[in-house]
Each structure stands twice: as C-alpha cells, then as structure tokens.
Design an enzyme around this catalytic site. Sequence first.
Site, PDB file in Angstrom:
ATOM      1  N   CYS A 158       0.845  -1.186   0.000  1.00  0.00           N
ATOM      2  CA  CYS A 158       0.000   0.000   0.000  1.00  0.00           C
ATOM      3  C   CYS A 158       0.882   1.238   0.000  1.00  0.00           C
ATOM      4  O   CYS A 158       1.870   1.286   0.738  1.00  0.00           O
ATOM      5  CB  CYS A 158      -0.885  -0.012   1.245  1.00  0.00           C
ATOM      6  SG  CYS A 158      -1.933   1.438   1.370  1.00  0.00           S
ATOM      7  N   HIS A 202      -9.079  -3.776  -1.678  1.00  0.00           N
ATOM      8  CA  HIS A 202      -8.063  -2.999  -0.956  1.00  0.00           C
ATOM      9  C   HIS A 202      -8.490  -1.530  -0.867  1.00  0.00           C
ATOM     10  O   HIS A 202      -8.421  -0.916   0.213  1.00  0.00           O
ATOM     11  CB  HIS A 202      -6.725  -3.144  -1.693  1.00  0.00           C
ATOM     12  CG  HIS A 202      -5.593  -2.370  -1.098  1.00  0.00           C
ATOM     13  ND1 HIS A 202      -4.464  -2.972  -0.600  1.00  0.00           N
ATOM     14  CD2 HIS A 202      -5.400  -1.027  -0.934  1.00  0.00           C
ATOM     15  CE1 HIS A 202      -3.637  -2.036  -0.136  1.00  0.00           C
ATOM     16  NE2 HIS A 202      -4.177  -0.843  -0.346  1.00  0.00           N
ATOM     17  N   GLU A 203      -8.940  -0.963  -1.996  1.00  0.00           N
ATOM     18  CA  GLU A 203      -9.310   0.464  -2.012  1.00  0.00           C
ATOM     19  C   GLU A 203     -10.582   0.722  -1.201  1.00  0.00           C
ATOM     20  O   GLU A 203     -10.688   1.739  -0.514  1.00  0.00           O
ATOM     21  CB  GLU A 203      -9.480   0.970  -3.452  1.00  0.00           C
ATOM     22  CG  GLU A 203      -8.232   0.869  -4.328  1.00  0.00           C
ATOM     23  CD  GLU A 203      -6.958   1.356  -3.666  1.00  0.00           C
ATOM     24  OE1 GLU A 203      -7.009   2.288  -2.847  1.00  0.00           O
ATOM     25  OE2 GLU A 203      -5.886   0.775  -3.950  1.00  0.00           O
ATOM     26  N   HIS A 243      -9.907   1.142   2.386  1.00  0.00           N
ATOM     27  CA  HIS A 243      -9.471   2.502   2.753  1.00  0.00           C
ATOM     28  C   HIS A 243     -10.664   3.396   3.089  1.00  0.00           C
ATOM     29  O   HIS A 243     -10.588   4.240   3.983  1.00  0.00           O
ATOM     30  CB  HIS A 243      -8.681   3.144   1.607  1.00  0.00           C
ATOM     31  CG  HIS A 243      -7.241   2.741   1.554  1.00  0.00           C
ATOM     32  ND1 HIS A 243      -6.362   2.951   2.594  1.00  0.00           N
ATOM     33  CD2 HIS A 243      -6.505   2.142   0.579  1.00  0.00           C
ATOM     34  CE1 HIS A 243      -5.159   2.498   2.258  1.00  0.00           C
ATOM     35  NE2 HIS A 243      -5.219   1.999   1.041  1.00  0.00           N
TER      36      HIS A 243
HETATM   37 NI    NI Z   1      -3.632   1.133  -0.034  1.00  0.00          NI
END
Ligand code: NI
Length: 165
Positions: free
Chosen positions: A92, A134-135, A138
């Site tokens: 990341c 993954h995004e 966030h």
């Molecule tokens: Ni990331």
Amino acid sequence: MVLNILHYPDPILAQKAKPVDKLTPELRALIGDMVETMYEKEGVGLAAPQVGHSVRLICLDPTGPKERTNLMVVFNPEIVAREGFVEDEERCLSVAETSCKIIRSDKITVRGLDQTLAPVRYECDGYLSRVFQHEIDHLDGKTIVDHMSRLKRTMYEKKIKKWQI
Ligand code: NI
C-alpha cells in the site's frame, strides 16, 4: 497536480469516509489529481482518504502506470456479491516498507457511481477484484496494517515509531 500521500498511522486513514451525492468542481479536480498521483507513485489504485479527503472515491487501473489502459473512477463503491477466497501479498502506498498476505474474496460484484455520478457495476475477479477490495477498505478506515497478525503489527508499529523520532 501530484498530491501528497498520507501514511499510516495518520488518523484520516482510520476514518470512515463520507458518501458523495453531488459532483462539485473540487471533486472533479480531486479525481484528476488522484489519477495523476496514482500513476506518478506507480500505484494500481488510490482512495481519496490517502490524499487527505475523507470521501468515498477511488480510482484504479490494474494495468499500472506504464499501460494506463483500464482506468476506473468510482464514487461510493459497494461490494454487493462475493464468491470464493484467495490469498495474496499486498502493498500500500500509505503503508511504507512492508507487505501483508491477505485473504480476499475471489470474485466480487461492485456497484457504485462513475465520474458523472451515473450508476456503474463491475463484475471482477483476480487482481482487479483484489485492488477493489483494498481500495474499499481505505474508505472504511482500514489499511493492510489491520490485516496483519498481532505479532507482525506490533513489530511494524515499533519500526515506524523509530522513523517518527
Ligand atoms: Ni492502499
């Protein structure tokens, strides 16, 4: 404009980002800056909280900065279906000098809004599916650090404390 990327443990990265319901000139500019920043930093995805904006906006391009042939910009992305599991190593841009093995859903269906706030739907698997998950993490205030084992996380926290002194 290439934006500054926030690093763990910045508190903005731990916040739950707010949904977008109106397209403002600021948001339009943010999209352009996020895409530029993602390519410049050689990422395959970027979420708005990583550049200090706690809104539900992500951009991704699994083909990376060299090809740049599959750019997606999604507001309010939501995973509406999942199938299977697969484990792989992730990095990341906001979590320096480490990686983490993470079990993710294999196939997912993502619903959201495109750059014009029109509804979009992506059915994906493999690498793209992983980048989406993954995004979206966030936007929910999660980074790869939250996926680490307790031991690995403790060691990582120690390592970054040394950098902060
Ligand atoms: Ni990331």
